[in-house]
Design an enzyme around this catalytic site. Structure first.
Site, PDB file in Angstrom:
ATOM      1  N   SER A  46       0.895  -1.166   0.112  1.00  0.00           N
ATOM      2  CA  SER A  46      -0.149   0.057   0.065  1.00  0.00           C
ATOM      3  C   SER A  46       0.601   1.299   0.186  1.00  0.00           C
ATOM      4  O   SER A  46       0.804   2.166  -0.690  1.00  0.00           O
ATOM      5  CB  SER A  46      -0.928  -0.146   1.185  1.00  0.00           C
ATOM      6  N   TYR A 135      -1.470 -10.637   3.588  1.00  0.00           N
ATOM      7  CA  TYR A 135      -1.677  -9.230   4.055  1.00  0.00           C
ATOM      8  C   TYR A 135      -3.082  -9.056   4.472  1.00  0.00           C
ATOM      9  O   TYR A 135      -3.597  -9.010   3.713  1.00  0.00           O
ATOM     10  CB  TYR A 135      -1.293  -8.317   3.065  1.00  0.00           C
ATOM     11  N   LYS A 164       0.895 -10.441   7.759  1.00  0.00           N
ATOM     12  CA  LYS A 164       1.148  -8.779   7.840  1.00  0.00           C
ATOM     13  C   LYS A 164      -0.253  -8.594   8.520  1.00  0.00           C
ATOM     14  O   LYS A 164      -1.159  -8.239   7.720  1.00  0.00           O
ATOM     15  CB  LYS A 164       1.459  -8.176   6.750  1.00  0.00           C
ATOM     16  N   THR A 166      -2.440  -5.848   9.421  1.00  0.00           N
ATOM     17  CA  THR A 166      -2.797  -4.366   9.372  1.00  0.00           C
ATOM     18  C   THR A 166      -4.120  -3.953   9.927  1.00  0.00           C
ATOM     19  O   THR A 166      -5.171  -3.913   9.176  1.00  0.00           O
ATOM     20  CB  THR A 166      -2.628  -3.729   8.111  1.00  0.00           C
ATOM     21  N   ASP A 190       1.728   1.194  12.628  1.00  0.00           N
ATOM     22  CA  ASP A 190       3.203   1.651  13.404  1.00  0.00           C
ATOM     23  C   ASP A 190       2.617   2.298  14.702  1.00  0.00           C
ATOM     24  O   ASP A 190       3.313   2.359  15.690  1.00  0.00           O
ATOM     25  CB  ASP A 190       3.847   2.930  12.572  1.00  0.00           C
ATOM     26  N   GLU A 191       1.350   2.882  14.668  1.00  0.00           N
ATOM     27  CA  GLU A 191       0.806   3.663  15.950  1.00  0.00           C
ATOM     28  C   GLU A 191       0.649   2.489  17.062  1.00  0.00           C
ATOM     29  O   GLU A 191       0.371   2.970  18.098  1.00  0.00           O
ATOM     30  CB  GLU A 191      -0.297   4.602  15.763  1.00  0.00           C
TER      31      GLU A 191
HETATM   32  O1  MN9 Z   1       2.125  -0.857   5.872  1.00  0.00           O
HETATM   33  C1  MN9 Z   1       0.861   0.933   6.807  1.00  0.00           C
HETATM   34  N1  MN9 Z   1      -0.358   0.549   6.335  1.00  0.00           N
HETATM   35  C2  MN9 Z   1      -1.227   1.373   5.756  1.00  0.00           C
HETATM   36  C3  MN9 Z   1       1.763  -0.430   6.939  1.00  0.00           C
HETATM   37  O2  MN9 Z   1      -0.721   2.291   4.962  1.00  0.00           O
HETATM   38  C4  MN9 Z   1      -2.413   0.649   5.169  1.00  0.00           C
HETATM   39  C5  MN9 Z   1       0.886   1.528   8.170  1.00  0.00           C
HETATM   40  O3  MN9 Z   1       2.532   2.075   8.336  1.00  0.00           O
HETATM   41  C6  MN9 Z   1       0.448   3.031   8.058  1.00  0.00           C
HETATM   42  O4  MN9 Z   1       0.585   3.827   6.999  1.00  0.00           O
HETATM   43  C7  MN9 Z   1       0.721   3.836   9.561  1.00  0.00           C
HETATM   44  C8  MN9 Z   1      -0.327   4.979   9.787  1.00  0.00           C
HETATM   45  O5  MN9 Z   1      -1.681   4.739   9.976  1.00  0.00           O
HETATM   46  O6  MN9 Z   1       0.610   2.956  10.643  1.00  0.00           O
END
Ligand code: MN9
Length: 290
Positions: A46, A135, A164, A166, A190-191
């Protein structure tokens, strides 16, 4: 799969002013990240805007990254697509380039049956014959992986190596780790990196590591060393920055930050909108505090 863990940068794709891929900047970004101590790259996901690229462009990025990284860090290629054949083609390309694993988002757009989604993953795994990471991004593609479904898939296809994750559902992450001991799970937001690690994630893949790799490597090491206070401090510092970025566009802010520190990243591709004037001001504040 024991060596696939730690902090993986979900690599951004820099673009020139005319919209073409900026390979010079891509190489600089790779060096900057390797110097920050990250363990690997997740390429063409993404964050890399792969869904806004042609298949040929995605292959060129996979090739450029493997050449520039030169075996110094681990590489996972995201090959997910709406069509199984496209994903298989990209997976074969990644295999030929020496990638350590491939990963795929569930086939999106059509509301496929669970059996069709499973078959998509099995076809990719069988064709590439290499470790495959699911993913799991329910907010992005509408496919809700559960621990039950994951357990079936890991049972039915041994090349499925991990997930992964998310998603903010960290109970599910834990359930996956409990029920599938061999599953390698990467936290995807990441948060909540530290929260994911504390629930058993083996590592984390994220977009903000493009410019905050060193901070998250410190967080990861602090967590593994049992220094939770330090890990929390680093997570809170990072999360304060991410909260601002979420208001103005995460990828746009990341590109602006990197451009400001000397790696010309260009704009995100349409339909992403350019960073607003207000967003640029917010990035200036972030840079002061970095
Ligand atoms: O790959 C990212 N996911 C998406 C991981 O963009 C969907 C995250 O790093 C986010 O960009 C990040 C901010 O919400 O956690």
């Amino acid at each position: 799969m024991n060596d696939l863990n730690g902090i993986f940068t979900a690599l951004l794709t820099p673009f020139n002013a005319d919209g073409s891929i900026n390979f010079d900047s891509l190489r600089k970004l790779i060096e900057f990240n390797i110097e920050s101590g990250i363990n690997g790259f997740y390429v063409g996901g993404s964050t890399g805007e792969a869904m806004l690229m042609t298949g040929d462009e995605r292959k060129l990025v996979l090739k450029a990254v493997s050449e520039a990284a030169g075996g110094r860090v681990k590489l996972i290629a995201h090959v997910g697509s709406t069509a199984t054949d496209f994903a298989v083609d990209l997976a074969l390309c990644a295999k030929g380039l020496g990638y350590d694993a491939v990963s795929a988002v569930a086939p999106f757009y059509y509301g496929h049956t669970l059996q069709a989604v499973k078959q998509y993953y099995y076809d990719i795994a069988a064709a590439a014959d290499m470790p495959l990471f699911i993913y799991n991004f329910p907010a992005g593609n509408g496919f809700g992986l559960t621990a039950d479904i994951a357990a079936e898939m890991f049972e039915e296809e041994k090349r499925i190596a991990g997930i992964k994750h998310t998603s903010t559902d960290l109970f599910m992450l834990r359930q996956v780790k409990e029920r599938i001991p061999r599953a390698v799970v990467f936290n995807g937001f990441d948060e909540i990196c530290l929260a994911g690690l504390s629930m058993g994630a083996d590592g984390a893949i994220g977009s903000t590591y493009n410019f905050m790799g060193a901070k998250f490597v410190s967080l990861y090491n602090a967590f593994r060393a049992g220094d939770i206070e330090k890990a929390q401090k680093l997570q809170n510092e990072a999360s304060a920055i991410i909260a601002v970025m979420c208001r103005f566009g995460v990828f746009q802010c990341e590109k602006e930050i990197l451009t400001q520190i000397g790696i010309d990243m260009g704009q995100c591709r349409k339909p992403f909108l350019p960073l607003s004037a207000e967003g640029k001001k917010a990035v200036k504040e972030i840079l002061i505090n970095l």
